[in-house]
Design a protein around this motif. Sequence first.
Motif, PDB file in Angstrom:
ATOM      1  N   CYS A 203       0.835  -1.213   0.000  1.00 53.33           N
ATOM      2  CA  CYS A 203       0.000   0.000   0.000  1.00 53.33           C
ATOM      3  C   CYS A 203       0.870   1.264   0.000  1.00 53.33           C
ATOM      4  O   CYS A 203       0.561   2.232  -0.695  1.00 53.33           O
ATOM      5  N   ASN A 204       1.979   1.246   0.770  1.00 54.90           N
ATOM      6  CA  ASN A 204       2.885   2.411   0.786  1.00 54.90           C
ATOM      7  C   ASN A 204       3.391   2.710  -0.640  1.00 54.90           C
ATOM      8  O   ASN A 204       3.497   3.867  -1.042  1.00 54.90           O
ATOM      9  N   ILE A 205       3.691   1.652  -1.370  1.00 59.77           N
ATOM     10  CA  ILE A 205       4.238   1.833  -2.732  1.00 59.77           C
ATOM     11  C   ILE A 205       3.158   2.350  -3.684  1.00 59.77           C
ATOM     12  O   ILE A 205       3.368   3.304  -4.441  1.00 59.77           O
ATOM     13  N   LEU A 206       1.982   1.724  -3.628  1.00 61.94           N
ATOM     14  CA  LEU A 206       0.888   2.129  -4.529  1.00 61.94           C
ATOM     15  C   LEU A 206       0.446   3.560  -4.223  1.00 61.94           C
ATOM     16  O   LEU A 206       0.145   4.343  -5.136  1.00 61.94           O
ATOM     17  N   PHE A 207       0.412   3.888  -2.940  1.00 55.40           N
ATOM     18  CA  PHE A 207       0.062   5.249  -2.508  1.00 55.40           C
ATOM     19  C   PHE A 207       1.041   6.256  -3.125  1.00 55.40           C
ATOM     20  O   PHE A 207       0.645   7.308  -3.646  1.00 55.40           O
ATOM     21  N   THR A 208       2.330   5.923  -3.099  1.00 50.75           N
ATOM     22  CA  THR A 208       3.359   6.821  -3.638  1.00 50.75           C
ATOM     23  C   THR A 208       3.160   7.040  -5.138  1.00 50.75           C
ATOM     24  O   THR A 208       3.288   8.166  -5.639  1.00 50.75           O
ATOM     25  N   ILE A 209       2.825   5.967  -5.845  1.00 50.50           N
ATOM     26  CA  ILE A 209       2.632   6.069  -7.307  1.00 50.50           C
ATOM     27  C   ILE A 209       1.474   7.034  -7.614  1.00 50.50           C
ATOM     28  O   ILE A 209       1.584   7.933  -8.452  1.00 50.50           O
ATOM     29  N   GLU A 210       0.368   6.855  -6.897  1.00 52.96           N
ATOM     30  CA  GLU A 210      -0.806   7.690  -7.165  1.00 52.96           C
ATOM     31  C   GLU A 210      -0.581   9.125  -6.690  1.00 52.96           C
ATOM     32  O   GLU A 210      -0.979  10.081  -7.369  1.00 52.96           O
ATOM     33  N   LEU A 211       0.078   9.260  -5.556  1.00 51.05           N
ATOM     34  CA  LEU A 211       0.366  10.600  -5.022  1.00 51.05           C
ATOM     35  C   LEU A 211       1.206  11.390  -6.033  1.00 51.05           C
ATOM     36  O   LEU A 211       0.956  12.573  -6.283  1.00 51.05           O
ATOM     37  N   ALA A 212       2.193  10.710  -6.621  1.00 51.63           N
ATOM     38  CA  ALA A 212       3.059  11.383  -7.605  1.00 51.63           C
ATOM     39  C   ALA A 212       2.226  11.920  -8.771  1.00 51.63           C
ATOM     40  O   ALA A 212       2.458  13.035  -9.247  1.00 51.63           O
ATOM     41  N   LYS A 213       1.244  11.127  -9.196  1.00 49.97           N
ATOM     42  CA  LYS A 213       0.379  11.587 -10.310  1.00 49.97           C
ATOM     43  C   LYS A 213      -0.371  12.842  -9.885  1.00 49.97           C
ATOM     44  O   LYS A 213      -0.478  13.801 -10.624  1.00 49.97           O
ATOM     45  N   LYS A 214      -0.878  12.818  -8.668  1.00 53.81           N
ATOM     46  CA  LYS A 214      -1.671  13.958  -8.189  1.00 53.81           C
ATOM     47  C   LYS A 214      -0.801  15.192  -7.947  1.00 53.81           C
ATOM     48  O   LYS A 214      -1.308  16.307  -7.934  1.00 53.81           O
ATOM     49  N   LEU A 215       0.493  14.968  -7.758  1.00 54.14           N
ATOM     50  CA  LEU A 215       1.394  16.090  -7.468  1.00 54.14           C
ATOM     51  C   LEU A 215       1.984  16.723  -8.731  1.00 54.14           C
ATOM     52  O   LEU A 215       2.697  17.718  -8.647  1.00 54.14           O
ATOM     53  N   ARG A 216       1.704  16.109  -9.891  1.00 52.16           N
ATOM     54  CA  ARG A 216       2.247  16.680 -11.132  1.00 52.16           C
ATOM     55  C   ARG A 216       1.823  18.139 -11.252  1.00 52.16           C
ATOM     56  O   ARG A 216       0.676  18.476 -10.989  1.00 52.16           O
ATOM     57  N   GLY A 217       2.763  18.973 -11.653  1.00 56.89           N
ATOM     58  CA  GLY A 217       2.441  20.399 -11.794  1.00 56.89           C
ATOM     59  C   GLY A 217       2.691  21.176 -10.510  1.00 56.89           C
ATOM     60  O   GLY A 217       2.552  22.394 -10.487  1.00 56.89           O
ATOM     61  N   THR A 218       3.054  20.478  -9.433  1.00 53.21           N
ATOM     62  CA  THR A 218       3.435  21.170  -8.195  1.00 53.21           C
ATOM     63  C   THR A 218       4.956  21.015  -8.027  1.00 53.21           C
ATOM     64  O   THR A 218       5.602  20.296  -8.799  1.00 53.21           O
ATOM     65  N   LYS A 219       5.505  21.614  -6.969  1.00 51.43           N
ATOM     66  CA  LYS A 219       6.956  21.482  -6.741  1.00 51.43           C
ATOM     67  C   LYS A 219       7.265  20.340  -5.764  1.00 51.43           C
ATOM     68  O   LYS A 219       8.391  20.185  -5.317  1.00 51.43           O
ATOM     69  N   VAL A 220       6.238  19.553  -5.455  1.00 49.23           N
ATOM     70  CA  VAL A 220       6.424  18.463  -4.485  1.00 49.23           C
ATOM     71  C   VAL A 220       6.590  17.132  -5.237  1.00 49.23           C
ATOM     72  O   VAL A 220       5.867  16.855  -6.181  1.00 49.23           O
ATOM     73  N   THR A 221       7.562  16.331  -4.788  1.00 54.06           N
ATOM     74  CA  THR A 221       7.727  14.990  -5.366  1.00 54.06           C
ATOM     75  C   THR A 221       7.700  13.957  -4.241  1.00 54.06           C
ATOM     76  O   THR A 221       7.843  14.294  -3.071  1.00 54.06           O
ATOM     77  N   THR A 222       7.517  12.705  -4.630  1.00 55.23           N
ATOM     78  CA  THR A 222       7.388  11.646  -3.621  1.00 55.23           C
ATOM     79  C   THR A 222       8.072  10.359  -4.075  1.00 55.23           C
ATOM     80  O   THR A 222       8.145  10.077  -5.282  1.00 55.23           O
ATOM     81  N   TYR A 223       8.557   9.611  -3.129  1.00 55.60           N
ATOM     82  CA  TYR A 223       9.311   8.379  -3.411  1.00 55.60           C
ATOM     83  C   TYR A 223       8.974   7.327  -2.361  1.00 55.60           C
ATOM     84  O   TYR A 223       8.724   7.667  -1.204  1.00 55.60           O
ATOM     85  N   SER A 224       8.973   6.059  -2.769  1.00 51.69           N
ATOM     86  CA  SER A 224       8.871   4.985  -1.777  1.00 51.69           C
ATOM     87  C   SER A 224      10.202   4.239  -1.764  1.00 51.69           C
ATOM     88  O   SER A 224      10.988   4.354  -2.712  1.00 51.69           O
ATOM     89  N   LEU A 225      10.440   3.486  -0.700  1.00 55.93           N
ATOM     90  CA  LEU A 225      11.747   2.819  -0.627  1.00 55.93           C
ATOM     91  C   LEU A 225      11.734   1.578   0.261  1.00 55.93           C
ATOM     92  O   LEU A 225      10.874   1.428   1.132  1.00 55.93           O
ATOM     93  N   HIS A 226      12.695   0.728  -0.023  1.00 59.29           N
ATOM     94  CA  HIS A 226      13.031  -0.389   0.868  1.00 59.29           C
ATOM     95  C   HIS A 226      14.354  -0.011   1.533  1.00 59.29           C
ATOM     96  O   HIS A 226      15.353   0.228   0.845  1.00 59.29           O
ATOM     97  N   PRO A 227      14.388   0.040   2.890  1.00 62.66           N
ATOM     98  CA  PRO A 227      15.620   0.536   3.539  1.00 62.66           C
ATOM     99  C   PRO A 227      16.710  -0.514   3.728  1.00 62.66           C
ATOM    100  O   PRO A 227      17.822  -0.171   4.120  1.00 62.66           O
ATOM    101  N   GLY A 228      16.385  -1.789   3.495  1.00 64.94           N
ATOM    102  CA  GLY A 228      17.346  -2.865   3.785  1.00 64.94           C
ATOM    103  C   GLY A 228      16.803  -3.690   4.940  1.00 64.94           C
ATOM    104  O   GLY A 228      15.691  -3.456   5.426  1.00 64.94           O
ATOM    105  N   PHE A 229      17.577  -4.681   5.350  1.00 66.62           N
ATOM    106  CA  PHE A 229      17.180  -5.535   6.473  1.00 66.62           C
ATOM    107  C   PHE A 229      18.035  -5.091   7.659  1.00 66.62           C
ATOM    108  O   PHE A 229      19.255  -5.250   7.666  1.00 66.62           O
TER     109      PHE A 229
END
Length: 317
Positions: A203-229
């Motif tokens: 869900c964190n990843i899918l949320f990031t993908i959709e959020l990025a679409k909604k943020l197009r045209g703004t100065k805000v960007t978003t990323y999801s990540l795996h930090p390691g084990f």
Amino acid sequence: MGALKIILGVILAVVALLKLYIKSITRMCKSQVCLEGKIAVVTGANTGIGYETALDFAKRGAKVILACRNKSKAEEARRKIIQETQNEKIFVRIVDMASFDSVRKFAKEMEETEDHIDILVNNAGAYALEKKRTVDGHPLLMQVNYFSSFLLTNLVLDLLKKSTAGRIVNVSSMAGKRADQFDINKIDEFAPNNSDYAFTKLCNILFTIELAKKLRGTKVTTYSLHPGFIETDIFNNITGLRKLLFIIIIKLFSITCEEGAQTNIYCSVAKGIEKYNGEHFSCCERVEPYKTASDPELPQKLWEKTEKLVFKHKNPF
Ligand SMILES: NC(=O)c1ccc[n+]([C@@H]2O[C@H](COP(=O)([O-])OP(=O)(O)OC[C@H]3O[C@@H](n4cnc5c(N)ncnc54)[C@H](OP(=O)(O)O)[C@@H]3O)[C@@H](O)[C@H]2O)c1
């Protein structure tokens, strides 16, 4: 006896090779970006990789808001960060991600006290929680790991839009790869086959993908990540045989909290990654999306479903 020695030798060699491999792919964020004048919010900043992320931002001169549920743990983290960095602009704000009221209160305090936010790291998370529902009626792990980050992000989005280049970093996990039984219609139910954590992290990843679409045209960007084990408190709730297995694996193959924070830091400060808005990172670099996150319609569907569950009033978008 000879055979046993050979088996032991092979096991040790495999472990050593795996450790070497993990060391070789573990990267430190090399960005020298200064955060003087910037405001960063890190949820779950009192310990683990959240603490190391906040510490790094403090070293870079940022004003850092430690968004934590436990006041005394958060104050102790604040004290340590100030002592180590001499940066006095470290503040504690209480937020319990298991309660929407608490998230709303936190967001309101941010609105009242800050005129913008430059970096929001949605880091707070849990692993093996009891299968129970929150005061808001949702599965506890899903609310802590995903619903509350969704709500918080939306509530402070106007503040992020006031930044010259706002960033929203969503700490996910490669556990999201295992979410192959994910069912959008069941996100408000407990997951089958111990998949709860994997579902929340997808869900964190899918949320990031959709959020990025909604943020197009703004100065805000978003990323999801795996930090390691990473060896952190997150595995403390595991019980029984699984606990023993985890302890062995953690002792053998985990990286340190400082190493584990590097991709958080990279996605928050590295220059030139804006072209990867909405994408997934690991080891301080962009990685290909997981198969479980590849359905192009899923992010929007999840957004709409989540919105209905967490918002009682109109979404800011
Ligand atoms: N460790 C790993 O191997 C690993 C791997 C992949 C992804 N991750 C992700 O990395 C993130 C950080 O985890 P970590 O490993 O650093 O674990 P950690 O040391 O246990 O830190 C988790 C943080 O989240 C906070 N938190 C938990 N429940 C909360 C709630 N209801 N409200 C507010 N804060 C809450 C904790 O607060 P308390 O101290 O008060 O409990 C703590 O500050 C998580 O999102 C996790 O899913 C970790």
